[in-house]
Design a protein around this motif. Structure first.
Motif, PDB file in Angstrom:
ATOM      1  N   VAL A   1     -19.932  24.505  -3.895  1.00 33.64           N
ATOM      2  CA  VAL A   1     -21.004  23.608  -3.484  1.00 33.64           C
ATOM      3  C   VAL A   1     -21.990  23.518  -4.637  1.00 33.64           C
ATOM      4  O   VAL A   1     -22.432  24.552  -5.166  1.00 33.64           O
ATOM      5  CB  VAL A   1     -21.724  24.107  -2.221  1.00 33.64           C
ATOM      6  CG1 VAL A   1     -22.909  23.196  -1.886  1.00 33.64           C
ATOM      7  CG2 VAL A   1     -20.767  24.166  -1.035  1.00 33.64           C
TER       8      VAL A   1
ATOM      9  N   GLY B   1     -14.484  27.878  -2.199  1.00 35.14           N
ATOM     10  CA  GLY B   1     -15.066  26.559  -2.158  1.00 35.14           C
ATOM     11  C   GLY B   1     -16.174  26.496  -3.194  1.00 35.14           C
ATOM     12  O   GLY B   1     -16.651  27.530  -3.670  1.00 35.14           O
TER      13      GLY B   1
ATOM     14  N   VAL C   1     -17.642  30.758  -0.753  1.00 32.28           N
ATOM     15  CA  VAL C   1     -18.138  29.524  -1.365  1.00 32.28           C
ATOM     16  C   VAL C   1     -19.006  29.904  -2.556  1.00 32.28           C
ATOM     17  O   VAL C   1     -19.926  30.711  -2.433  1.00 32.28           O
ATOM     18  CB  VAL C   1     -18.967  28.691  -0.371  1.00 32.28           C
ATOM     19  CG1 VAL C   1     -19.698  27.563  -1.103  1.00 32.28           C
ATOM     20  CG2 VAL C   1     -18.086  28.106   0.721  1.00 32.28           C
TER      21      VAL C   1
ATOM     22  N   SER D   1     -16.243  22.722   2.393  1.00 33.04           N
ATOM     23  CA  SER D   1     -15.889  23.405   1.144  1.00 33.04           C
ATOM     24  C   SER D   1     -14.857  24.503   1.342  1.00 33.04           C
ATOM     25  O   SER D   1     -14.151  24.861   0.392  1.00 33.04           O
ATOM     26  CB  SER D   1     -17.151  23.981   0.483  1.00 33.04           C
ATOM     27  OG  SER D   1     -17.708  24.994   1.284  1.00 33.04           O
TER      28      SER D   1
ATOM     29  N   ALA E   1     -17.895  20.306  -2.753  1.00 35.60           N
ATOM     30  CA  ALA E   1     -18.951  19.573  -2.051  1.00 35.60           C
ATOM     31  C   ALA E   1     -20.131  19.401  -2.991  1.00 35.60           C
ATOM     32  O   ALA E   1     -20.680  20.386  -3.495  1.00 35.60           O
ATOM     33  CB  ALA E   1     -19.371  20.339  -0.792  1.00 35.60           C
TER      34      ALA E   1
END
Length: 284
Positions: free
Chosen positions: A98, A96, A31, A281, A122
Motif C-alpha cells: 500500500v 501486499g 502488507v 492488497s 493499492a
C-alpha cells in the motif's frame, strides 16, 4: 501515539542498516506500507484497521530516514533490493503493498522487480512522476513548489523546512488543506500528523532527497499489465496529489486498473476506504 514505537533494524547485504517498524496484528497476511518522504504516517493511520482485520503491517524506512543508512546517489529503482532483503530476513514470502504520495514510485518499482512476491498493489493519493509540465500543473501549488526547489534550489527549500520546524506545531497545522482540516479534530489523526511533520521537517536533507527523486525520472518500468492486482483510490478534493495524478499513474501502469475517487474528501478522508484497501492488497 506519543509512546515510543517498536523500532527494529536489519543489516543489508552491502552493510547498510535498514530500519523498520511493525504494526497492526501480531499475525496474519503482511502488507508493506510505503508513504511519502520521511513518513510512517500512513502506516500509523492504517494500524487500527489492520489490527481489526488480522493483517500485519511492515513499515520500512528508506535510506537516510529514521535509522536507515543514507545511500548517496540512490534512485527509486534501487529500493526493491532493500525491501526484498527485509522480507527475506523476516521470512515473509509474499506481501501486499500500500502506497501514498511520494511512495507511489517505490511501490511500482517493487511490483516491477518482484511481481510474484506481491499479493496486491493499492495506491492511495498516487503521485505521478513530476517530470513534465502537465504533471507539475496537475499537482497542488505546495507540491509544485517543493519539487521545483528540490531540483533547482535545495538550499532555499532546506531553509524553509528549518523555519517551519522551529514554528511547530503551528506550521504543521497551517499546511493542512481545507478539506483535511476537520479531521484534525480527531486526536488520533492530529497526533499522527504532528508526529509525521516533526519527523519530516526535522530531517531536511532526507526530505529534500526524497522530493528530488519524485521530481526526477524514476528509471523504472511498470510491471506487465495484469501481473499484479492493482487499484487506486484518490480524494476528490486532494490538493497535493489530485485525481488527475491517480489517472496518470493508472495510464502509466496500463491494463486499466480501477481509479476510485472518494467524493468530498482530501487525503485524510481516505481513511474511510482503509478496510477495502487492506483487503484488496492481501487478496481478500
Amino acid at each position: 501515539m506519543s509512546q515510543p514505537e517498536p523500532n527494529s533494524h536489519i543489516e543489508l547485504p552491502d552493510g547498510r542498516t535498514l530500519s523498520f517498524m511493525q504494526a497492526g496484528a501480531d499475525a496474519g497476511p503482511v502488507v508493506t506500507v510505503l508513504d511519502g518522504p520521511c513518513s510512517r504516517g500512513l502506516g500509523r493511520a492504517l494500524s487500527p484497521t489492520a489490527r481489526e482485520l488480522g493483517i500485519r503491517l511492515l513499515i520500512p524506512d528508506r535510506p537516510g530516514i529514521h535509522g536507515s543508512t543514507a545511500k548517496p546517489g540512490r534512485t527509486m529503482a534501487d529500493w526493491p533490493g532493500d525491501q526484498l532483503a527485509l522480507l527475506d530476513a523476516l521470512g515473509i514470502e509474499r506481501t501486499g503493498v500500500v502506497t501514498q504520495s511520494g511512495g507511489t514510485g517505490y511501490g511500482i518499482a517493487v511490483a516491477a522487480s518482484a511481481p510474484r512476491r506481491l499479493t496486491g498493489l493499492a495506491l492511495l493519493g498516487a503521485l505521478a512522476p513530476m517530470t513534465s509540465r502537465d504533471a507539475r500543473l496537475d499537482a497542488g501549488k505546495q507540491m509544485r513548489t517543493a519539487t521545483f526547489l528540490a531540483r533547482k534550489a535545495p538550499f532555499v527549500l532546506k531553509a524553509g523546512l528549518k523555519r517551519s520546524f522551529k514554528k511547530l506545531p503551528d506550521s504543521a497545522i497551517a499546511q493542512v488543506p481545507a478539506a483535511d482540516r476537520p479531521f484534525l479534530d480527531d486526536p488520533f489523526i492530529r497526533d499522527i500528523h504532528l508526529r509525521t511533520m516533526r519527523e519530516f521537517l526535522g530531517s531536511p536533507e532526507a526530505a529534500i532527497e526524497e522530493i528530488r527523486l519524485v521530481a526526477s525520472p524514476w528509471g523504472i518500468a511498470p510491471p506487465p499489465a495484469g501481473a499484479i492486482p492493482t487499484a487506486l483510490w484518490t480524494g476528490e478534493l486532494d490538493e497535493a496529489h489530485p485525481p488527475a495524478h491517480a489517472r496518470r499513474v493508472a495510464a502509466l501502469l496500463g491494463g486499466d486498473p480501477p481509479v476510485t475517487v472518494i467524493q468530498g474528501v482530501g487525503t485524510f478522508g481516505l481513511g474511510r476506504v482503509f478496510p477495502d484497501v487492506l483487503r484488496f492488497s492481501v487478496g481478500r
